[in-house]
Design a protein around this motif. Structure first.
Motif, mmCIF file in Angstrom:
data_model
loop_
_atom_site.group_PDB
_atom_site.id
_atom_site.type_symbol
_atom_site.label_atom_id
_atom_site.label_comp_id
_atom_site.label_asym_id
_atom_site.label_seq_id
_atom_site.Cartn_x
_atom_site.Cartn_y
_atom_site.Cartn_z
ATOM 1 N N ALA A 138 11.363 24.077 73.722
ATOM 2 C CA ALA A 138 12.313 25.125 73.348
ATOM 3 C C ALA A 138 13.233 24.619 72.244
ATOM 4 O O ALA A 138 13.523 23.421 72.155
ATOM 5 N N ILE A 139 13.688 25.558 71.411
ATOM 6 C CA ILE A 139 14.717 25.291 70.413
ATOM 7 C C ILE A 139 15.896 26.203 70.732
ATOM 8 O O ILE A 139 15.754 27.429 70.743
ATOM 9 N N LEU A 140 17.041 25.614 71.014
ATOM 10 C CA LEU A 140 18.261 26.363 71.285
ATOM 11 C C LEU A 140 19.146 26.316 70.039
ATOM 12 O O LEU A 140 19.383 25.242 69.484
ATOM 13 N N LEU A 141 19.587 27.471 69.596
ATOM 14 C CA LEU A 141 20.442 27.547 68.415
ATOM 15 C C LEU A 141 21.885 27.813 68.832
ATOM 16 O O LEU A 141 22.141 28.657 69.698
ATOM 17 N N GLU A 159 19.475 36.017 65.800
ATOM 18 C CA GLU A 159 18.142 36.543 65.520
ATOM 19 C C GLU A 159 18.172 37.492 64.324
ATOM 20 O O GLU A 159 17.290 37.444 63.456
ATOM 21 N N GLU A 160 19.192 38.331 64.260
ATOM 22 C CA GLU A 160 19.311 39.257 63.125
ATOM 23 C C GLU A 160 19.379 38.496 61.808
ATOM 24 O O GLU A 160 18.766 38.881 60.808
ATOM 25 N N SER A 161 20.114 37.395 61.803
ATOM 26 C CA SER A 161 20.214 36.555 60.613
ATOM 27 C C SER A 161 18.866 35.927 60.273
ATOM 28 O O SER A 161 18.456 35.893 59.105
ATOM 29 N N LEU A 162 18.151 35.455 61.285
ATOM 30 C CA LEU A 162 16.834 34.855 61.050
ATOM 31 C C LEU A 162 15.863 35.887 60.482
ATOM 32 O O LEU A 162 15.031 35.560 59.625
ATOM 33 N N ARG A 163 15.961 37.109 60.943
ATOM 34 C CA ARG A 163 15.067 38.166 60.451
ATOM 35 C C ARG A 163 15.293 38.443 58.966
ATOM 36 O O ARG A 163 14.376 38.859 58.263
ATOM 37 N N VAL A 171 11.256 34.690 70.077
ATOM 38 C CA VAL A 171 12.710 34.634 70.121
ATOM 39 C C VAL A 171 13.212 35.255 71.421
ATOM 40 O O VAL A 171 12.853 36.378 71.767
ATOM 41 N N HIS A 172 14.038 34.497 72.136
ATOM 42 C CA HIS A 172 14.645 34.940 73.389
ATOM 43 C C HIS A 172 16.145 35.108 73.149
ATOM 44 O O HIS A 172 16.810 34.175 72.705
ATOM 45 N N ASN A 173 16.677 36.276 73.453
ATOM 46 C CA ASN A 173 18.110 36.502 73.279
ATOM 47 C C ASN A 173 18.899 36.009 74.491
ATOM 48 O O ASN A 173 18.520 36.272 75.649
#
Length: 303
Positions: A71-74, A108-112, A132-134
């Motif tokens: 997993a990658i946690l941001l 996630e919106e920023s990544l999109r 992507v998990h919110n």
């Protein structure tokens, strides 16, 4: 459950040394003064977890010999914490698995926007594969799915998704993650608690109710960039005050800039730091240092 944490990067957004700078810290020959952008690797139960994938992600993975991530946690959406996410393509290709990314909806919106090609329905062949998990400030579990989409590389075409079932005896046990809400100026960010370790970077405020999540820690990690007031990070004295409030056995400073002294000098200025630094340099493990001491972290340090 105890965790093992490795500092992959302990520097601020521009790293240390900073491009073009001639200061003493940037010209230091001490490897502890060479700092990549802030990121940690956490081995927790059966899981290998990365917190933040900044522009140094590729170098950090190679330097630490990382061959797998569960997993990658941001923590938030700033480039020094997300700028290396394209390089998960190596894991996609070698393991045939998408990267499992956990972040807040605004991240996630920023990544999109910044990685639009990773979210297209018909992707460019070889584009990164992510799930992507919110999340928010509420605790959650990282769970190994009993079935998943294996991605199989087809030359010249891209990835084909093949559904597979995981044998029950090969399933990894879930791990429990406790996010810690903080503010990075006006931006909400997340720190994370993994059992006995809590990691909080890019904050200059922690709400009162979040301190309840920080009791009984072996290791507490907090950010600071300089001695004076900063608009979005804890100043050194503020970070020390937070450390004392949390009361962990051992505390570490990260996201350090060249505006702070050399590692050895900074260690000597911190409560209990001089003796702890001497012991650490002589081979004492981080968990065996004097209780209550505070030290600056450095790249490669293992807790």
């Amino acid at each position: 459950m105890k965790a093992r944490l490795t500092f992959l990067g302990s520097g601020t957004s521009q790293g240390v040394p900073m491009i073009g700078c001639g200061c003493e810290v940037c010209h230091s020959t001490d490897p502890r003064d060479k700092r990549l952008r802030a990121s940690v690797l956490v081995e927790y139960g059966d899981m290998t977890i990365l917190v933040d994938a900044g522009p140094d992600f590729r170098q950090q993975m190679l330097r630490a010999g990382v061959g797998h991530l569960d997993a990658i946690l941001l923590t938030h959406n700033h480039k020094d914490h997300t700028g290396g996410l394209d390089d998960v393509r190596a894991f996609n290709y070698l393991e045939g698995l998408p990267a499992e990314i956990y972040c807040e909806p605004y991240v996630e919106e920023s990544l999109r926007k910044e990685y639009s090609y990773a979210f297209e329905e018909k992707k460019y062949p070889g584009a990164p594969e992510w799930h992507v998990h919110n999340i928010d400030e509420n605790p959650f579990d990282i769970v190994a799915e009993s079935s998943f989409d294996r991605i199989v590389w087809l030359s010249g075409q891209g990835y084909k998704h093949v559904h597979e079932q995981v044998p029950e005896d090969q399933l990894k046990k879930p791990v429990h993650i406790i996010p810690i809400r903080g503010m990075h100026y006006k931006l909400p960010v997340l720190g994370y608690r993994f059992g006995n370790i809590a990691y909080c970077t890019d904050m200059n405020y922690i709400p009162e109710e979040e301190f309840e999540k920080l009791h009984d820690l072996d290791h507490f990690i907090i950010n600071t960039v300089k001695k004076g007031k900063h608009i979005s990070h804890f100043a050194l004295d503020e970070a020390v005050e937070v450390v004392r409030r949390v009361g962990a056995k051992h505390s570490w400073l990260t996201h350090i800039s060249h505006q702070l002294p050399l590692w050895r000098e900074l260690a000597a200025e911190l409560p209990g730091g001089a003796e702890a630094a001497r012991l650490l340099e002589n081979g004492t493990k981080a968990g065996d240092l004097p209780v209550g001491s505070i030290l600056p972290a450095y790249d490669g340090l293992v807790l």
